[in-house]
Design a protein around this motif. Structure first.
Motif, PDB file in Angstrom:
ATOM      1  N   ARG A  72       0.833  -1.209   0.000  1.00  0.00           N
ATOM      2  CA  ARG A  72       0.000   0.000   0.000  1.00  0.00           C
ATOM      3  C   ARG A  72       0.865   1.256   0.000  1.00  0.00           C
ATOM      4  NH1 ARG A  72      -4.311   2.016   4.541  1.00  0.00           N
ATOM      5  NH2 ARG A  72      -2.348   2.436   5.618  1.00  0.00           N
ATOM      6  N   PHE A  73       1.976   1.212   0.727  1.00  0.00           N
ATOM      7  CA  PHE A  73       2.915   2.334   0.722  1.00  0.00           C
ATOM      8  C   PHE A  73       3.407   2.594  -0.698  1.00  0.00           C
ATOM      9  CE2 PHE A  73       7.319   3.917   1.093  1.00  0.00           C
ATOM     10  CZ  PHE A  73       7.109   5.056   1.847  1.00  0.00           C
ATOM     11  N   GLY A  74       3.659   1.505  -1.442  1.00  0.00           N
ATOM     12  CA  GLY A  74       4.091   1.645  -2.828  1.00  0.00           C
ATOM     13  C   GLY A  74       3.044   2.345  -3.674  1.00  0.00           C
ATOM     14  N   CYS A  75       1.777   2.001  -3.467  1.00  0.00           N
ATOM     15  CA  CYS A  75       0.697   2.666  -4.210  1.00  0.00           C
ATOM     16  C   CYS A  75       0.639   4.149  -3.858  1.00  0.00           C
ATOM     17  CB  CYS A  75      -0.646   2.003  -3.898  1.00  0.00           C
ATOM     18  SG  CYS A  75      -0.795   0.310  -4.523  1.00  0.00           S
ATOM     19  N   GLU A  76       0.816   4.466  -2.587  1.00  0.00           N
ATOM     20  CA  GLU A  76       0.806   5.869  -2.157  1.00  0.00           C
ATOM     21  C   GLU A  76       1.985   6.617  -2.762  1.00  0.00           C
ATOM     22  OE1 GLU A  76       0.934   5.370   2.039  1.00  0.00           O
ATOM     23  OE2 GLU A  76      -1.213   4.980   2.240  1.00  0.00           O
ATOM     24  N   GLU A  77       3.144   5.963  -2.798  1.00  0.00           N
ATOM     25  CA  GLU A  77       4.324   6.590  -3.372  1.00  0.00           C
ATOM     26  C   GLU A  77       4.161   6.825  -4.873  1.00  0.00           C
ATOM     27  OE1 GLU A  77       7.817   7.342  -1.693  1.00  0.00           O
ATOM     28  OE2 GLU A  77       5.948   7.903  -0.722  1.00  0.00           O
ATOM     29  N   THR A  78       3.507   5.874  -5.547  1.00  0.00           N
ATOM     30  CA  THR A  78       3.272   6.034  -6.979  1.00  0.00           C
ATOM     31  C   THR A  78       2.371   7.232  -7.231  1.00  0.00           C
ATOM     32  OG1 THR A  78       3.550   3.665  -7.379  1.00  0.00           O
ATOM     33  CG2 THR A  78       2.344   4.922  -9.045  1.00  0.00           C
ATOM     34  N   ALA A  79       1.334   7.381  -6.390  1.00  0.00           N
ATOM     35  CA  ALA A  79       0.457   8.542  -6.519  1.00  0.00           C
ATOM     36  C   ALA A  79       1.207   9.829  -6.207  1.00  0.00           C
ATOM     37  CB  ALA A  79      -0.748   8.389  -5.588  1.00  0.00           C
ATOM     38  N   HIS A  80       2.126   9.737  -5.257  1.00  0.00           N
ATOM     39  CA  HIS A  80       2.896  10.920  -4.860  1.00  0.00           C
ATOM     40  C   HIS A  80       3.982  11.266  -5.880  1.00  0.00           C
ATOM     41  CE1 HIS A  80       5.117  13.664  -2.186  1.00  0.00           C
ATOM     42  NE2 HIS A  80       6.207  13.056  -2.610  1.00  0.00           N
ATOM     43  N   GLY A  81       4.388  10.269  -6.659  1.00  0.00           N
ATOM     44  CA  GLY A  81       5.543  10.420  -7.540  1.00  0.00           C
ATOM     45  C   GLY A  81       5.472  11.600  -8.479  1.00  0.00           C
ATOM     46  N   CYS A  82       4.283  11.930  -8.931  1.00  0.00           N
ATOM     47  CA  CYS A  82       4.158  13.022  -9.891  1.00  0.00           C
ATOM     48  C   CYS A  82       3.791  14.345  -9.234  1.00  0.00           C
ATOM     49  CB  CYS A  82       3.124  12.661 -10.963  1.00  0.00           C
ATOM     50  SG  CYS A  82       3.756  11.441 -12.142  1.00  0.00           S
ATOM     51  N   THR A  83       3.789  14.385  -7.905  1.00  0.00           N
ATOM     52  CA  THR A  83       3.525  15.651  -7.223  1.00  0.00           C
ATOM     53  C   THR A  83       4.846  16.394  -7.029  1.00  0.00           C
ATOM     54  OG1 THR A  83       3.691  14.599  -5.045  1.00  0.00           O
ATOM     55  CG2 THR A  83       1.500  14.735  -6.050  1.00  0.00           C
ATOM     56  N   LEU A  84       5.563  16.561  -8.106  1.00  0.00           N
ATOM     57  CA  LEU A  84       6.840  17.259  -8.077  1.00  0.00           C
ATOM     58  C   LEU A  84       6.612  18.760  -8.256  1.00  0.00           C
ATOM     59  CD1 LEU A  84       8.866  14.880 -10.425  1.00  0.00           C
ATOM     60  CD2 LEU A  84       8.962  14.964  -7.937  1.00  0.00           C
ATOM     61  N   PRO A  85       7.617  19.562  -7.912  1.00  0.00           N
ATOM     62  CA  PRO A  85       7.499  20.996  -8.195  1.00  0.00           C
ATOM     63  C   PRO A  85       7.246  21.216  -9.686  1.00  0.00           C
ATOM     64  CG  PRO A  85       9.399  20.555  -6.794  1.00  0.00           C
ATOM     65  CD  PRO A  85       8.887  19.229  -7.247  1.00  0.00           C
ATOM     66  N   PRO A  86       6.524  22.257 -10.042  1.00  0.00           N
ATOM     67  CA  PRO A  86       6.239  22.519 -11.469  1.00  0.00           C
ATOM     68  C   PRO A  86       7.525  22.618 -12.274  1.00  0.00           C
ATOM     69  CG  PRO A  86       4.938  23.971 -10.059  1.00  0.00           C
ATOM     70  CD  PRO A  86       5.922  23.277  -9.163  1.00  0.00           C
ATOM     71  N   THR A  87       7.475  22.066 -13.462  1.00  0.00           N
ATOM     72  CA  THR A  87       8.659  22.137 -14.319  1.00  0.00           C
ATOM     73  C   THR A  87       8.931  23.574 -14.741  1.00  0.00           C
ATOM     74  OG1 THR A  87       9.672  21.325 -16.353  1.00  0.00           O
ATOM     75  CG2 THR A  87       7.281  21.667 -16.383  1.00  0.00           C
ATOM     76  N   SER A 137       7.324   4.738  -8.826  1.00  0.00           N
ATOM     77  CA  SER A 137       6.904   5.989  -8.195  1.00  0.00           C
ATOM     78  C   SER A 137       7.786   7.180  -8.560  1.00  0.00           C
ATOM     79  CB  SER A 137       6.886   5.839  -6.668  1.00  0.00           C
ATOM     80  OG  SER A 137       8.191   5.636  -6.158  1.00  0.00           O
ATOM     81  N   ARG A 138       9.096   6.979  -8.593  1.00  0.00           N
ATOM     82  CA  ARG A 138       9.982   8.115  -8.803  1.00  0.00           C
ATOM     83  C   ARG A 138      10.427   8.271 -10.250  1.00  0.00           C
ATOM     84  NH1 ARG A 138      10.969   6.321  -3.673  1.00  0.00           N
ATOM     85  NH2 ARG A 138      11.290   7.904  -2.051  1.00  0.00           N
ATOM     86  N   ILE A 139      10.584   7.161 -10.933  1.00  0.00           N
ATOM     87  CA  ILE A 139      11.225   7.209 -12.242  1.00  0.00           C
ATOM     88  C   ILE A 139      10.326   7.731 -13.364  1.00  0.00           C
ATOM     89  CG2 ILE A 139      12.355   5.811 -14.021  1.00  0.00           C
ATOM     90  CD1 ILE A 139      13.436   4.050 -11.746  1.00  0.00           C
ATOM     91  N   PRO A 140       9.061   7.271 -13.485  1.00  0.00           N
ATOM     92  CA  PRO A 140       8.272   7.646 -14.670  1.00  0.00           C
ATOM     93  C   PRO A 140       8.093   9.146 -14.876  1.00  0.00           C
ATOM     94  CG  PRO A 140       7.254   5.791 -13.557  1.00  0.00           C
ATOM     95  CD  PRO A 140       8.335   6.277 -12.658  1.00  0.00           C
ATOM     96  N   CYS A 141       7.787   9.886 -13.816  1.00  0.00           N
ATOM     97  CA  CYS A 141       7.567  11.326 -13.996  1.00  0.00           C
ATOM     98  C   CYS A 141       8.857  12.051 -14.335  1.00  0.00           C
ATOM     99  CB  CYS A 141       6.924  11.920 -12.743  1.00  0.00           C
ATOM    100  SG  CYS A 141       5.192  11.475 -12.566  1.00  0.00           S
ATOM    101  N   LEU A 142       9.951  11.631 -13.708  1.00  0.00           N
ATOM    102  CA  LEU A 142      11.239  12.239 -14.038  1.00  0.00           C
ATOM    103  C   LEU A 142      11.592  11.937 -15.479  1.00  0.00           C
ATOM    104  CD1 LEU A 142      13.850  13.696 -13.344  1.00  0.00           C
ATOM    105  CD2 LEU A 142      14.743  11.529 -12.436  1.00  0.00           C
ATOM    106  N   LEU A 143      11.374  10.708 -15.910  1.00  0.00           N
ATOM    107  CA  LEU A 143      11.667  10.331 -17.293  1.00  0.00           C
ATOM    108  C   LEU A 143      10.838  11.164 -18.263  1.00  0.00           C
ATOM    109  CD1 LEU A 143      12.983   8.566 -19.429  1.00  0.00           C
ATOM    110  CD2 LEU A 143      11.239   6.825 -18.972  1.00  0.00           C
ATOM    111  N   GLY A 144       9.569  11.370 -17.944  1.00  0.00           N
ATOM    112  CA  GLY A 144       8.719  12.192 -18.810  1.00  0.00           C
ATOM    113  C   GLY A 144       9.248  13.607 -18.957  1.00  0.00           C
ATOM    114  N   ARG A 145       9.744  14.162 -17.862  1.00  0.00           N
ATOM    115  CA  ARG A 145      10.294  15.517 -17.925  1.00  0.00           C
ATOM    116  C   ARG A 145      11.575  15.561 -18.761  1.00  0.00           C
ATOM    117  NH1 ARG A 145       9.342  18.922 -12.405  1.00  0.00           N
ATOM    118  NH2 ARG A 145       7.107  18.525 -12.215  1.00  0.00           N
ATOM    119  N   LEU A 146      12.406  14.558 -18.577  1.00  0.00           N
ATOM    120  CA  LEU A 146      13.641  14.523 -19.348  1.00  0.00           C
ATOM    121  C   LEU A 146      13.356  14.369 -20.840  1.00  0.00           C
ATOM    122  CD1 LEU A 146      15.841  12.222 -17.064  1.00  0.00           C
ATOM    123  CD2 LEU A 146      16.031  14.706 -17.332  1.00  0.00           C
ATOM    124  N   GLU A 147      12.391  13.545 -21.169  1.00  0.00           N
ATOM    125  CA  GLU A 147      12.040  13.355 -22.578  1.00  0.00           C
ATOM    126  C   GLU A 147      11.493  14.640 -23.187  1.00  0.00           C
ATOM    127  OE1 GLU A 147      10.960   8.567 -22.588  1.00  0.00           O
ATOM    128  OE2 GLU A 147       9.394  10.051 -22.168  1.00  0.00           O
TER     129      GLU A 147
END
Length: 209
Positions: A72-87, A137-147
């Motif tokens: 469940r923590f993993g699911c919460e982290e995945t949801a949190h993963g894209c709550t990064l500061p605005p690009t 949780s951490r990688i997909p959103c960062l990868l999207g920004r880099l792409e």
């Protein structure tokens, strides 16, 4: 003679779901406070206000309960993963913001993370779930920004961004947990490290001209 009480299956499912939620909430707090070995299923059941036997029935015991909490923590982290500061649209600024965000978030989750890491050394299921959490949780959103930055010409077209994102995410966890929690480094002293690493990454990712 009164009719026997009939409970609808849907109501049973709701009751079980509510009980499981209460147990997961209580378990996360108890494990974080006492550690896995010192925590008992009685502690968890008492905190949740339910029968201790339900832990065995629903989760197969304390180890199964921890695994469910980690999932469940993993699911919460995945949801949190894209709550990064605005690009900002700037590679250096975005990488700096990502790593500082990870420092703060890892510190916030430090108590339960200690429990997960300790058990991951002994329990392959916990280790697998932790790896999945990092991956999802951490990688997909960062990868999207880099792409997106690569598409804008800020990153070399040949850069292996999937592995770059994975490396930066792992680096963020290392700085956030190992340096801050294990080694007790002052977060302010990590800022120059982050800046140097970010500048090095930016130079390495720059388009070849």
């Amino acid at each position: 003679m009164s009719e026997p009480l009939h409970i609808e299956p849907q109501a049973r499912r709701r009751d079980r779901a509510a009980t499981e939620t209460a147990l997961l909430d209580a378990a996360k707090m108890v494990f974080a406070e006492r550690g896995f070995d010192a925590a008992t299923t009685r502690d968890v059941a008492t905190r949740a206000g339910v029968n201790e036997q339900l832990i065995q029935r629903y989760f197969g015991g304390k180890s199964g309960l921890l695994l469910a909490v980690v999932e469940r923590f993993g699911c919460e982290e995945t949801a949190h993963g894209c709550t990064l500061p605005p690009t900002t649209g700037d590679l250096e600024s975005d990488l700096d913001a990502f790593l500082h965000h990870q420092l703060k978030h890892t510190w916030k989750c430090r108590d339960f993370t200690k429990v997960m890491l300790g058990r991951a050394l002994l329990d392959a299921d916990i280790a697998t779930e932790m790896a999945r959490t990092l991956q999802e949780s951490r990688i997909p959103c960062l990868l999207g920004r880099l792409e997106a930055l690569r598409d804008q010409g800020a990153i070399d077209p040949g850069a292996d961004l999937a592995n770059v994102a994975a490396g930066i995410a792992t680096l963020g966890f290392g700085l956030g947990f190992v340096d801050q929690v294990v080694f007790g480094k002052d977060p302010e002293k990590l800022c120059p490290i982050v800046r140097s690493l970010v500048r090095t990454l930016v130079r390495g990712l720059a388009p070849r001209g």
